[in-house]
Design a protein around this motif. Structure first.
Motif, short mmCIF file in Angstrom:
data_model
loop_
_atom_site.label_atom_id
_atom_site.label_comp_id
_atom_site.label_asym_id
_atom_site.label_seq_id
_atom_site.Cartn_x
_atom_site.Cartn_y
_atom_site.Cartn_z
N ASP A 109 0.82 -1.22 0.00
CA ASP A 109 0.00 0.00 0.00
C ASP A 109 0.85 1.27 0.00
O ASP A 109 0.32 2.37 0.00
N GLN A 110 2.19 1.11 0.03
CA GLN A 110 3.06 2.29 0.06
C GLN A 110 3.78 2.52 -1.27
O GLN A 110 4.68 3.34 -1.35
N TYR A 111 3.40 1.77 -2.32
CA TYR A 111 4.10 1.90 -3.60
C TYR A 111 4.08 3.32 -4.14
O TYR A 111 4.96 3.72 -4.89
N TRP A 112 3.07 4.11 -3.75
CA TRP A 112 2.99 5.48 -4.27
C TRP A 112 4.20 6.30 -3.84
O TRP A 112 4.59 7.25 -4.50
N ARG A 113 4.84 5.90 -2.74
CA ARG A 113 5.97 6.71 -2.24
C ARG A 113 7.17 6.66 -3.17
O ARG A 113 7.64 7.71 -3.64
N PRO A 114 7.70 5.46 -3.48
CA PRO A 114 8.80 5.46 -4.46
C PRO A 114 8.39 6.01 -5.81
O PRO A 114 9.20 6.64 -6.49
N LEU A 115 7.12 5.82 -6.20
CA LEU A 115 6.68 6.36 -7.49
C LEU A 115 6.76 7.88 -7.49
O LEU A 115 7.21 8.48 -8.46
N THR A 116 6.30 8.50 -6.39
CA THR A 116 6.39 9.97 -6.30
C THR A 116 7.85 10.41 -6.37
O THR A 116 8.19 11.36 -7.08
N ALA A 117 8.71 9.69 -5.63
CA ALA A 117 10.13 10.03 -5.65
C ALA A 117 10.68 9.91 -7.07
O ALA A 117 11.47 10.75 -7.53
N PHE A 118 10.22 8.87 -7.80
CA PHE A 118 10.68 8.66 -9.17
C PHE A 118 10.28 9.83 -10.05
O PHE A 118 11.09 10.34 -10.84
N LEU A 119 9.04 10.29 -9.90
CA LEU A 119 8.60 11.43 -10.72
C LEU A 119 9.34 12.70 -10.34
O LEU A 119 9.76 13.48 -11.20
N LEU A 120 9.54 12.89 -9.02
CA LEU A 120 10.28 14.09 -8.57
C LEU A 120 11.69 14.09 -9.13
O LEU A 120 12.28 15.15 -9.36
N MET A 121 12.24 12.86 -9.32
CA MET A 121 13.60 12.75 -9.83
C MET A 121 13.78 13.52 -11.14
O MET A 121 14.78 14.19 -11.34
N PHE A 122 12.75 13.44 -12.02
CA PHE A 122 12.87 14.15 -13.29
C PHE A 122 12.95 15.65 -13.09
O PHE A 122 13.76 16.34 -13.72
N ALA A 123 12.12 16.15 -12.16
CA ALA A 123 12.16 17.59 -11.88
C ALA A 123 13.52 17.98 -11.30
O ALA A 123 14.03 19.06 -11.56
N ALA A 124 14.11 17.07 -10.50
CA ALA A 124 15.38 17.39 -9.87
C ALA A 124 16.53 17.30 -10.87
O ALA A 124 17.49 18.07 -10.80
N LEU A 125 16.42 16.36 -11.82
CA LEU A 125 17.51 16.18 -12.78
C LEU A 125 17.50 17.25 -13.86
O LEU A 125 18.55 17.64 -14.36
N PHE A 130 19.92 20.05 -18.17
CA PHE A 130 19.67 21.06 -19.21
C PHE A 130 19.89 22.44 -18.61
O PHE A 130 19.00 23.01 -17.99
N PHE A 131 21.12 22.95 -18.81
CA PHE A 131 21.47 24.15 -18.07
C PHE A 131 20.91 25.42 -18.69
O PHE A 131 21.24 26.52 -18.28
N ASP A 132 20.06 25.27 -19.73
CA ASP A 132 19.38 26.46 -20.24
C ASP A 132 18.17 26.80 -19.38
O ASP A 132 17.65 27.91 -19.45
N LEU A 133 17.74 25.83 -18.57
CA LEU A 133 16.60 26.09 -17.69
C LEU A 133 17.00 27.09 -16.62
O LEU A 133 18.18 27.20 -16.28
N PRO A 134 16.01 27.83 -16.05
CA PRO A 134 16.37 28.83 -15.03
C PRO A 134 17.12 28.19 -13.87
O PRO A 134 16.78 27.10 -13.41
N ARG A 135 18.13 28.88 -13.39
CA ARG A 135 19.00 28.35 -12.33
C ARG A 135 18.27 28.19 -11.00
O ARG A 135 18.69 27.44 -10.14
N LYS A 136 17.17 28.93 -10.87
CA LYS A 136 16.44 28.84 -9.59
C LYS A 136 15.89 27.44 -9.35
O LYS A 136 15.71 27.00 -8.23
N LEU A 137 15.66 26.69 -10.45
CA LEU A 137 15.12 25.34 -10.32
C LEU A 137 16.07 24.41 -9.57
O LEU A 137 15.68 23.36 -9.09
N LEU A 138 17.34 24.81 -9.46
CA LEU A 138 18.30 23.97 -8.77
C LEU A 138 17.92 23.74 -7.31
O LEU A 138 18.38 22.79 -6.69
N ILE A 139 17.07 24.60 -6.77
CA ILE A 139 16.63 24.41 -5.39
C ILE A 139 15.87 23.09 -5.26
O ILE A 139 16.00 22.38 -4.25
#
Lengths: 432, 255
Positions: A109-125, A130-139
């Motif tokens: 019943d906790q599978y959503w947790r790693p899945l959320t982390a997996f999706l967040l990974m794309f936002a973090a990477l 892609f260093f043309d993206l705004p630098r503020k996203l590095l937060i």
């Protein structure tokens, strides 16, 4: 020149020849085939032979794939459905899907947790890749490890919060003292972070609630492809900075630092990764204070990171060696100090040269994460060899399972390789 | 033009080198060098290859370390103290034979990098200064290109502009035209002449004897790590004293 007859050599161009388009040769598919496939007799024979081999491979595999069975509960049922015809038994993938991805102990019943982390990974990477993206996203990137840790392992939220606090304290001290001297700032920062971690290490158990918001999952319960992704991502992102530090240390003019780096690199490169993993599993516990119970996941991460950072260091050393000495001299002559010269002039160029080598090691590292299956961690390969193939339902389904493992690894590794080629094109400024 | 050589030389000492010696291992490259350079002076150093002329000017901004004797630049004694070295380097500009522009940065970024990071100039101001000097070397329109897109002569002029952006009190030139095609040598020399006319203190290792005649207050001839002869350009070229200098001049001016 004086002895050549003047009347035959004298020439003066009076009109310039205007540029003209290349002759419009026959083009199109027929010409392309004649040029590339059937240029000569041997060439034509090779083409026909190759087509025949490709046909044989496809004729063998395609019916197997398209005739595959996707919705049975065991190999025996599969065989019944197939009824003697050729076909794959893909039902093992659908039936054991969650086990392949998350291992067999992670709470369902906790599978959503790693899945959320997996999706967040794309936002973090994204902002890193892609260093043309705004630098503020590095937060997002900076916060991701702590959020992901909390999501995947759960437990008290204070652990990742205090870990983050340690980094923030370290950074503040560093920023305060770095103007005086880089060394003072660096070691002051490390010291501050360690102090925060030790102090909060005592408080955390007191603050931990009886019933944490997210149920705690021990590292032993992680598994499946999730474990490979976690190990791969953590180790690559840790071993790159460590590799850079080792490469610079190996070039250092200070003999002590230089020899520490040389010995570390040469020792680690001389030892097989599996040996290091056994060390992590069994022996590393002896090095830590008794009862500290350093997590198995952390021990494995330390070993793989050390292993790959030694290789990355050597690749980067190659990049550093390829830079002309004039670049160092130009940086020096402008009055840049060592950290500035490295960060602004030397490393950007050396790392660019080293991209193919670094990517090579990153891809290798990611695939090497399957080796943790030998120290009984149930990554995707460990799941296939262990719980799935050993079960009476699916005993004997090798091709489908290992083929699936091939596909998931190929997708990630091929993406890494494509990204690195894009990066090389993007960074090409030398116009040679 | 001839009287530029007499202009703007003050009594203020810019560089003072005393009894300086340097070895590469056991090889004695520079021997007992004594040289005083006054503010605003233009000195051309020539000599056969391997005579130590490049090494000499590279010692002045500590790209090479000397083992004996002293070098004082603008009153700062050059020692192994990194603070002194950085201070001297930020006041002494240098141009190299192979330009050594930073290929991963645009022309403008090449010029603003050191002012921003070493002098802590605000970015906007640094860019204005950079454009000012790029205009001076006549390539403001190339500001957003990368060094690899420019010709050799243009690159060397950018290298000069990059040094000037640090507002140096002294400029060192290490064979700035040796890697250039004949057509491009002139554009670089013109830039250097302009700089000399503005009163910049210059030390220039070069084989361009026309430039030496026109611009230098003093020509120094080196051989085997020693200063063999120094004189004003007229006297140096028309009436060389040492047989070694005579031989050298006859070889390079003979064709």
């Amino acid at each position: 020149m004086s002895d050549t007859p003047a009347q035959s050599v004298a020439f003066v161009r009076e009109t310039a020849i205007p540029p003209s388009p290349a002759p419009a040769n026959a083009s199109g598919i027929v010409k392309w085939m004649r040029d590339n496939l059937f240029a000569t007799w041997p060439n034509a024979l090779l083409t026909i032979a190759s087509i025949y081999v490709i046909y044989l491979i496809l004729a063998g595999t395609m019916p197997w794939i398209f005739n595959g069975v996707w919705n049975t509960n065991s190999l025996a049922e599969c065989r019944e459905v197939l009824d003697g015809t050729v076909g794959a038994c893909f039902s093992v993938l659908t039936e054991r899907w969650n086990q392949l991805l998350f291992g067999f102990k992670y709470p369902v019943d906790q599978y959503w947790r790693p899945l959320t982390a997996f999706l967040l990974m794309f936002a973090a990477l994204a902002p890193v890749l892609f260093f043309d993206l705004p630098r503020k996203l590095l937060i997002i990137t900076a916060l991701f490890p702590f959020v992901a840790y909390w999501l995947i392992w759960g437990g008290t939220i204070w652990t990742p919060l205090f870990a983050l606090l340690g980094f923030v304290a370290g950074y503040l001290v560093y920023a305060r003292f770095v103007t005086q001297s880089f060394a003072v700032g660096f070691f002051g920062g490390v010291f501050a972070a360690v102090v925060v971690w030790i102090v909060t290490g005592y408080i955390t158990p007191m603050l931990a609630p009886e019933q944490p918001l997210l149920e705690a999952v021990p590292s032993r319960d992680l598994g499946g492809y999730m474990l490979n992704m976690m190990l791969g991502l953590t180790c690559v992102s840790l071993s790159l900075p460590l590799g850079i530090a080792l490469a610079l240390g190996r070039q250092s003019s200070m003999p002590l630092i230089k020899w520490i780096c040389v010995i570390f690199i040469e020792f680690i490169r001389g030892v097989p990764l599996i040996t290091l993993l056994f060390v992590a599993n069994v022996m590393l516990a002896y090095f830590f204070p008794p009862g500290s119970g350093v997590d198995l996941f952390l021990r494995v991460v330390i070993m793989i990171t050390m292993f790959s950072s030694a290789y990355i260091a050597e690749v980067i050393r190659g990049g550093l060696a390829a830079l002309p000495k004039g670049q160092y001299e130009a940086a020096d002559s402008l009055g840049l100090d060592y950290p500035q010269a490295m960060r602004l002039i030397i490393l950007p160029q050396a790392l660019k040269i080293s991209i193919p080598g670094i990517v090579n090691i990153a891809v290798g590292l990611f695939k090497d994460t399957t080796l943790v299956s030998v120290i009984s961690m149930f990554d995707i390969l460990g799941m296939i060899r262990g719980p799935i193939l050993a079960s009476t339902d699916w005993n004997g389904v090798y091709w489908e399972l290992l083929g699936f493992a091939c596909v998931v690894f190929f997708v990630v590794c091929y993406s890494i390789s494509q990204y690195s080629q894009w990066l090389e094109r993007r960074l090409a400024t030398d116009h040679r | 033009m001839a009287d530029t050589a007499q202009m703007k030389v003050s009594d203020e000492v810019a560089i003072s080198i005393q009894q300086m010696n340097k070895w590469y291992g056991a090889f004695h490259v520079l021997r007992d060098i004594d040289l005083t350079v006054y503010q605003g002076e233009r000195i051309v150093i020539c000599g056969p290859s391997g005579s130590g002329k490049s090494t000499l000017i590279r010692c002045i901004n500590a790209l090479e370390e000397h083992q004996k004797g002293s070098i004082e630049v603008d009153g700062t004694l050059l020692s192994s103290d990194l603070k002194n070295i950085d201070k001297i380097r930020s006041e002494v500009g240098m141009c190299f034979q192979h330009f050594n522009l930073f290929p991963h940065l645009t022309i403008l970024e090449n010029c603003t990098l050191a002012p921003i990071w070493v002098r802590k100039t605000p970015k906007k101001e640094a860019e204005e200064t950079a454009m000012h000097f790029l205009e001076k070397v006549k390539i403001p329109d190339q500001a957003n290109k990368y060094p690899g897109q420019l010709s050799g002569g243009q690159q060397q002029r950018v290298a000069i502009a990059r040094s000037l952006c640090m507002r140096p009190r002294i400029m060192l030139f290490d064979e700035p035209t040796s890697a250039l095609d004949p057509e491009m040598i002139k554009e670089v020399l013109d830039t250097m002449i302009e700089l000399a006319e503005e009163g910049m203190t210059m030390l220039c290792v070069t084989h361009e004897m026309g430039f030496a005649r026109q611009v230098a207050n003093r020509v120094i001839f080196m051989d085997e790590g020693q200063i063999v002869e120094q004189n004003e350009p007229e006297a140096f070229f028309n009436n060389p004293q040492s047989p070694r200098t005579q031989l050298f001049l006859s070889q390079i001016l003979g064709h």
